[in-house]
Design an enzyme around this catalytic site. Structure first.
Site, PDB file in Angstrom:
ATOM      1  N   TYR A  25     -34.747   3.292 114.497  1.00 45.96           N
ATOM      2  CA  TYR A  25     -34.497   2.418 113.339  1.00 45.96           C
ATOM      3  C   TYR A  25     -34.358   0.971 113.771  1.00 45.96           C
ATOM      4  O   TYR A  25     -35.053   0.073 113.263  1.00 45.96           O
ATOM      5  CB  TYR A  25     -33.232   2.873 112.584  1.00 45.96           C
ATOM      6  CG  TYR A  25     -32.691   1.823 111.630  1.00 45.96           C
ATOM      7  CD1 TYR A  25     -33.427   1.437 110.501  1.00 45.96           C
ATOM      8  CD2 TYR A  25     -31.450   1.200 111.849  1.00 45.96           C
ATOM      9  CE1 TYR A  25     -32.940   0.466 109.624  1.00 45.96           C
ATOM     10  CE2 TYR A  25     -30.958   0.234 110.978  1.00 45.96           C
ATOM     11  CZ  TYR A  25     -31.710  -0.137 109.871  1.00 45.96           C
ATOM     12  OH  TYR A  25     -31.251  -1.098 109.011  1.00 45.96           O
TER      13      TYR A  25
ATOM     14  N   THR B 272     -30.766  -6.301 110.098  1.00 50.97           N
ATOM     15  CA  THR B 272     -29.513  -5.661 110.483  1.00 50.97           C
ATOM     16  C   THR B 272     -28.998  -6.216 111.813  1.00 50.97           C
ATOM     17  O   THR B 272     -29.787  -6.687 112.641  1.00 50.97           O
ATOM     18  CB  THR B 272     -29.753  -4.140 110.628  1.00 50.97           C
ATOM     19  OG1 THR B 272     -28.674  -3.561 111.347  1.00 50.97           O
ATOM     20  CG2 THR B 272     -31.027  -3.840 111.409  1.00 50.97           C
ATOM     21  N   ASP B 273     -27.688  -6.101 112.030  1.00 50.21           N
ATOM     22  CA  ASP B 273     -27.124  -6.500 113.329  1.00 50.21           C
ATOM     23  C   ASP B 273     -27.491  -5.498 114.425  1.00 50.21           C
ATOM     24  O   ASP B 273     -27.300  -5.782 115.611  1.00 50.21           O
ATOM     25  CB  ASP B 273     -25.597  -6.664 113.243  1.00 50.21           C
ATOM     26  CG  ASP B 273     -24.852  -5.381 112.887  1.00 50.21           C
ATOM     27  OD1 ASP B 273     -25.506  -4.364 112.553  1.00 50.21           O
ATOM     28  OD2 ASP B 273     -23.610  -5.395 112.933  1.00 50.21           O
TER      29      ASP B 273
ATOM     30  N   LYS C 118     -36.743  -2.345 113.026  1.00 44.91           N
ATOM     31  CA  LYS C 118     -36.261  -3.555 112.346  1.00 44.91           C
ATOM     32  C   LYS C 118     -36.447  -4.774 113.256  1.00 44.91           C
ATOM     33  O   LYS C 118     -36.835  -5.857 112.794  1.00 44.91           O
ATOM     34  CB  LYS C 118     -34.786  -3.409 111.946  1.00 44.91           C
ATOM     35  CG  LYS C 118     -34.519  -2.428 110.821  1.00 44.91           C
ATOM     36  CD  LYS C 118     -35.168  -2.804 109.490  1.00 44.91           C
ATOM     37  CE  LYS C 118     -34.518  -3.990 108.803  1.00 44.91           C
ATOM     38  NZ  LYS C 118     -35.051  -4.191 107.435  1.00 44.91           N
TER      39      LYS C 118
HETATM   40  P1  NAD Z   1     -31.858   2.142 101.250  1.00 39.01           P
HETATM   41  O1  NAD Z   1     -32.403   3.184 102.155  1.00 39.01           O
HETATM   42  O2  NAD Z   1     -30.730   2.483 100.340  1.00 39.01           O
HETATM   43  O3  NAD Z   1     -33.038   1.579 100.309  1.00 39.01           O
HETATM   44  C1  NAD Z   1     -34.320   1.297 100.784  1.00 39.01           C
HETATM   45  C2  NAD Z   1     -35.247   1.138  99.583  1.00 39.01           C
HETATM   46  O4  NAD Z   1     -36.566   0.820 100.068  1.00 39.01           O
HETATM   47  C3  NAD Z   1     -35.370   2.402  98.728  1.00 39.01           C
HETATM   48  O5  NAD Z   1     -35.235   2.093  97.364  1.00 39.01           O
HETATM   49  C4  NAD Z   1     -36.783   2.904  99.041  1.00 39.01           C
HETATM   50  O6  NAD Z   1     -37.378   3.605  97.951  1.00 39.01           O
HETATM   51  C5  NAD Z   1     -37.509   1.608  99.350  1.00 39.01           C
HETATM   52  N1  NAD Z   1     -38.692   1.823 100.208  1.00 39.01           N
HETATM   53  C6  NAD Z   1     -38.747   2.564 101.352  1.00 39.01           C
HETATM   54  N2  NAD Z   1     -40.006   2.524 101.845  1.00 39.01           N
HETATM   55  C7  NAD Z   1     -40.745   1.738 101.005  1.00 39.01           C
HETATM   56  C8  NAD Z   1     -42.106   1.315 100.989  1.00 39.01           C
HETATM   57  N3  NAD Z   1     -42.980   1.706 101.937  1.00 39.01           N
HETATM   58  N4  NAD Z   1     -42.516   0.510  99.978  1.00 39.01           N
HETATM   59  C9  NAD Z   1     -41.647   0.122  98.987  1.00 39.01           C
HETATM   60  N5  NAD Z   1     -40.366   0.507  98.966  1.00 39.01           N
HETATM   61  C10 NAD Z   1     -39.914   1.296  99.955  1.00 39.01           C
HETATM   62  O7  NAD Z   1     -31.517   0.921 102.194  1.00 39.01           O
HETATM   63  P2  NAD Z   1     -30.322  -0.151 102.088  1.00 39.01           P
HETATM   64  O8  NAD Z   1     -29.141   0.402 102.776  1.00 39.01           O
HETATM   65  O9  NAD Z   1     -30.230  -0.640 100.704  1.00 39.01           O
HETATM   66  O10 NAD Z   1     -30.920  -1.301 103.030  1.00 39.01           O
HETATM   67  C11 NAD Z   1     -31.768  -2.308 102.483  1.00 39.01           C
HETATM   68  C12 NAD Z   1     -32.211  -3.235 103.604  1.00 39.01           C
HETATM   69  O11 NAD Z   1     -31.074  -3.823 104.222  1.00 39.01           O
HETATM   70  C13 NAD Z   1     -33.005  -2.536 104.715  1.00 39.01           C
HETATM   71  O12 NAD Z   1     -34.035  -3.416 105.110  1.00 39.01           O
HETATM   72  C14 NAD Z   1     -31.983  -2.362 105.823  1.00 39.01           C
HETATM   73  O13 NAD Z   1     -32.597  -2.367 107.087  1.00 39.01           O
HETATM   74  C15 NAD Z   1     -31.107  -3.592 105.616  1.00 39.01           C
HETATM   75  N6  NAD Z   1     -29.701  -3.438 106.056  1.00 39.01           N
HETATM   76  C16 NAD Z   1     -28.957  -2.370 105.653  1.00 39.01           C
HETATM   77  C17 NAD Z   1     -27.634  -2.273 106.041  1.00 39.01           C
HETATM   78  C18 NAD Z   1     -26.751  -1.126 105.580  1.00 39.01           C
HETATM   79  O14 NAD Z   1     -25.611  -1.013 106.043  1.00 39.01           O
HETATM   80  N7  NAD Z   1     -27.196  -0.283 104.675  1.00 39.01           N
HETATM   81  C19 NAD Z   1     -27.065  -3.263 106.849  1.00 39.01           C
HETATM   82  C20 NAD Z   1     -27.864  -4.355 107.235  1.00 39.01           C
HETATM   83  C21 NAD Z   1     -29.187  -4.431 106.826  1.00 39.01           C
END
Ligand code: NAD
Ligand code: TYD
Length: 357
Positions: free
Chosen positions: A159, A134-135, A163
């Site tokens: 959080y 993430t940013d 990360k």
């Molecule tokens: P989300 O919370 O919707 O999904 C996370 C998934 O990870 C879920 O399906 C959960 O069941 C699974 N999970 C959690 N703990 C786990 C574990 N111990 N073992 C296996 N699976 C596990 O998140 P998202 O919004 O889809 O984000 C996905 C990734 O992208 C993350 O790494 C997040 O940091 C990154 N990200 C998100 C955003 C955003 O705006 N949502 C932006 C940039 C980066």
């Protein structure tokens, strides 16, 4: 090698990535997800019978399960999205964030390294461990400036600190052990299938239920919004063509204050699903206490991925938001199952025959 691992593939971004990989590549995808509250296999209902999607309900913190998956499926790479992802939850309970985001990434890196060391030379060189980040690791911006790949890390929330730690671990596994890694740091995503705890889906689902729309502080914090399908196209590109050891920032050139976002959503809903009595959705807005340590502004310079890999977003904020609102209006069942908790039993009913433990 025709198989790759996607961790967190039942989450918001992960499920969009899995749908894209099945539709627009030849990879067989092993989707490794423990199904936390944020994991929802109903988001992958269309792939239930697809032989190129193999779901494994596994925790990335469990080394033995990971070793077993590597031995069975022998992937050409890993795209790692599994994480705890919500800042407010990290403030109220950071432990899960330390466990999954730091310990889980460490465990996955070690399992990957053990498997990778046993590969032949060509497979070893072609292997990729793609860490999705993430940013927010860069901290908070003032009125001007953009995050680039060389901006120093300065995470402010549990959080973003978790990360940032995972990004550093990935970097160390590359420098110390030679594991071919790539890292992407992306801005705020929005789109279909997002769990209604994040700003945009929360506002849409609350508005449709006639509930208040809580704005933290003055609503003047700025986020740089990216439509989720644009993000996952970038992830596929970086996984397939990114250079080992590199970081790529991904963002939508869509800076908006939170109030602008909520007002635009309210206007779209006024048009598409008018409230009874002709009242405006914006009347539901309320101001609530600010988030502790609330980062002021995020904005991404996505120049590098544009120049080096030819990526640019296809959606503007206006087109992406219109698609998102239309999706939530067309999918009341998905929302109802999330709100009632029924989505958590969906796997037992529908996915049991496609699960490898
Ligand atoms: P989300 O919370 O919707 O999904 C996370 C998934 O990870 C879920 O399906 C959960 O069941 C699974 N999970 C959690 N703990 C786990 C574990 N111990 N073992 C296996 N699976 C596990 O998140 P998202 O919004 O889809 O984000 C996905 C990734 O992208 C993350 O790494 C997040 O940091 C990154 N990200 C998100 C955003 C955003 O705006 N949502 C932006 C940039 C980066
Ligand atoms: P969020 O979607 O939680 O993403 P992040 O904190 O990772 O940027 O929040 C986006 C912005 O919206 C952030 O500035 C906090 C704000 N916000 C509200 O004002 N009200 C809310 O109910 C939520 C969930 C977020």
């Amino acid at each position: 090698m025709s198989t790759i691992f996607v961790t967190g593939g039942a989450g918001f971004i992960g499920s969009a990535l899995v749908r894209l990989l099945i539709a627009e590549s030849d990879w067989t995808v092993v989707n490794i997800d423990k199904l936390s509250y944020a994991g929802n296999l109903e988001s992958l209902a269309a792939l239930e019978q697809n032989p190129r999607h193999i779901f494994s309900r596994s925790d990335i913190c469990e080394r033995e399960a990971l070793d077993q998956l590597f031995a069975t499926h022998r992937p050409a790479g890993v795209i790692h999205l599994a994480a705890e992802s919500h800042v407010d939850r990290s403030i109220h309970g950071p432990a899960e964030f330390i466990q999954t985001n730091i310990v889980g990434t460490y465990t996955l890196l070690e399992a990957t390294r053990a498997y990778w060391l046993g590969l032949g030379t060509a497979e070893k060189t072609g292997f990729r461990f793609h860490h999705v980040s993430t940013d927010e690791v860069y901290g908070s911006l003032g009125e001007t400036g953009l995050f680039t790949e060389t901006t120093p890390y300065s995470p402010n929330s549990p959080y973003s600190a978790s990360k940032a730690s995972s990004d550093h671990l990935v970097r160390a596994w590359m420098h110390t052990y030679g594991l071919p890694t790539v890292v992407t740091n992306c801005s705020n995503n929005y789109g279909p299938y997002q769990f209604p705890e994040k700003l945009i889906p929360l506002m849409i689902t609350n508005a449709l239920a006639g509930k208040p729309l809580p704005i933290y502080g003055k609503g003047d914090n700025v986020r740089d919004w990216l439509y989720v399908d644009d993000h996952v196209r970038a992830l596929k590109l970086v996984f397939e063509r990114g250079l080992p050891g590199e970081t790529y920032n991904i963002g939508g050139h869509n800076e908006k204050t939170n109030l602008e976002v909520v007002d635009t959503l309210c206007a779209l809903l006024d048009q598409l699903r008018p409230r009874s009595g002709g009242r405006a959705y914006a009347e539901l807005k309320i101001t609530v206490a600010d988030r502790p340590g609330h980062d002021r502004r995020y904005a991404i310079d996505a120049g590098k991925i544009g120049r080096e890999l030819g990526w640019s977003p296809l959606e503007s904020f206006e087109t992406g938001l219109a698609k998102t609102v239309a999706w939530y209006l067309a999918n009341p069942e998905w929302i109802a199952h999330v709100v009632s908790g029924e989505y958590r039993h969906w796997m037992e009913k529908n996915y049991s025959n496609r699960t490898t433990e």
